[in-house]
Design a protein around this motif. Sequence first.
Motif: not given
Length: 514
Positions: A213-241
């Motif tokens: 599952x996704x950590x809650x702080x990532x959703x807060x970080x996405x909100x901050x990234x959206x305020x910058x303007x432009x495209x927002x991409x997320x990187x998910x790295x793991x073993x089986x994600x």
Amino acid sequence: MIRPAFTVPAVRGARPGDLATHGQPQAGPESPGCCWLRSRKLRLLSLRKYGRDRAGWADTASRAAGQSRLYRGAVQGPAGCAGGQRAVLGTQPLVRGNAVGSTGVSGPCRSGGRTGQDRTGQDSRAVRAVRGSARSAPRSPLRSARAAAAAHWPGARSNGAAGRGRRGSRESGAVRAGGTMLRAVAAQRLRRAALVLRRSKSTLVVAEHNNESLSGITLNTITAAKSLGGEVSCLVAGTSCDKVASELSKVQGVAKVLVAQHDVYKGFLAEELTPLIVETHKKFNYTHICAGASAFGKNLIPRVAGKLDVAPVSDIIEIKSPDTFVRTIYAGNIICTVQCDEAVKVFTVRGTSFEAAPASGGSASVEKLTPPPPVGMSEWIEQKLTKSDRPELTSAKVVVSGGRGLKSGENFKLLYELADQLNAAVGASRAAVDAGFVPNDLQVGQTGKIVAPELYIAVGISGAIQHLAGMKDSKTIVAINKDPEAPIFQVADYGLVADLFQAVPEMTKLLKKK
């Protein structure tokens, strides 16, 4: 413009009111009788040239003022001492004939000559010889110099500012050098800004998760990234994600989800994740890279910034513009606004300062990445986590924290019973953790976890500034302490001055009835 002072070497018989009166120089460094010449009137700004060679006062004076003129001869000085030499630094030409000092006593003036070439190899401006006598009412040497300049250079201004007519005064070498430096810095910043503007703003958010599952702080970080303007991409790295990537693709505001899976990412080691982030940045050329200000982000982001050779901005609480961020320093006592001029902005986001992005409503594309070769610097062995049915501390809506006032770890059972009735997480102050009452993963504060729940109940906590830094953003704060002077009451919305060993069981009993 900086207008420094200019010092003439100490001379026997000189007074502070003189411009530069020279007899035979005394041995040793400058004495208290040396003259300080302010550059506002006479444009003596070339301290750089002056500092190259302090030997030879005449050459030094010539270098310090681009249009200085040298007076030589037996001149009656203002103190009544005849003989010696006088160097007047300013815009006055060389005068032959009789000269009158500030006391009205005249004396013969012998002709002078050019100053020749200074040490920099540049010819000084030719001295304009004026024949005759210059008699006037008694006046100070500065006024005499100004009057003579006005008489022979009619276009020059004599109101204290530098003469502009007929180029009566030039900008000094120091000012020109300073102006050139400022222009060069401004041009460099403009080039950097133009480079950033040429690229469309894009932000990479490094997602924090546990492969399930996704950590809650990532959703807060996405909100901050959206305020910058432009495209927002997320990187998910793991073993089986794949499950996490599917969940993240539905988050509102995310345009693209990048997925990298490899066994080396087990444990989410910063040594292995950093090359992946750097290679991703090289491929997509992001303008911003960020992660949540959790243990995961604080471990990863500084290493990424080091590899990109940029300065990171940590734990931001507000974004004013794409290059200007707000963060706290000194345990939250000072709010600092930081402007970052790096080509790539790398920062961490305090989750409690931004709302969580909606977990539904998005339709981001999912793209697979090829992981770079493993670094092999470190290896993940295992981790042992304390399992609990209570909510996670940083994401709980209600938090009950205990301090040194509980006196022992066994007494924390009082808080566990209260937390179970409120469906709350349990925290602790650093004093309780250092005393061994509870493990350090429950610590709330500057060196622990930052929380901002709807309700924060502080039990037996005095309210040290380090603890307040981790919980003062809570919506409602309730304090229970038997000391009415405890600092925690200064930030609490509700305070109860009572013995916690009586108050807490009574609260638990009332909640059980409901």
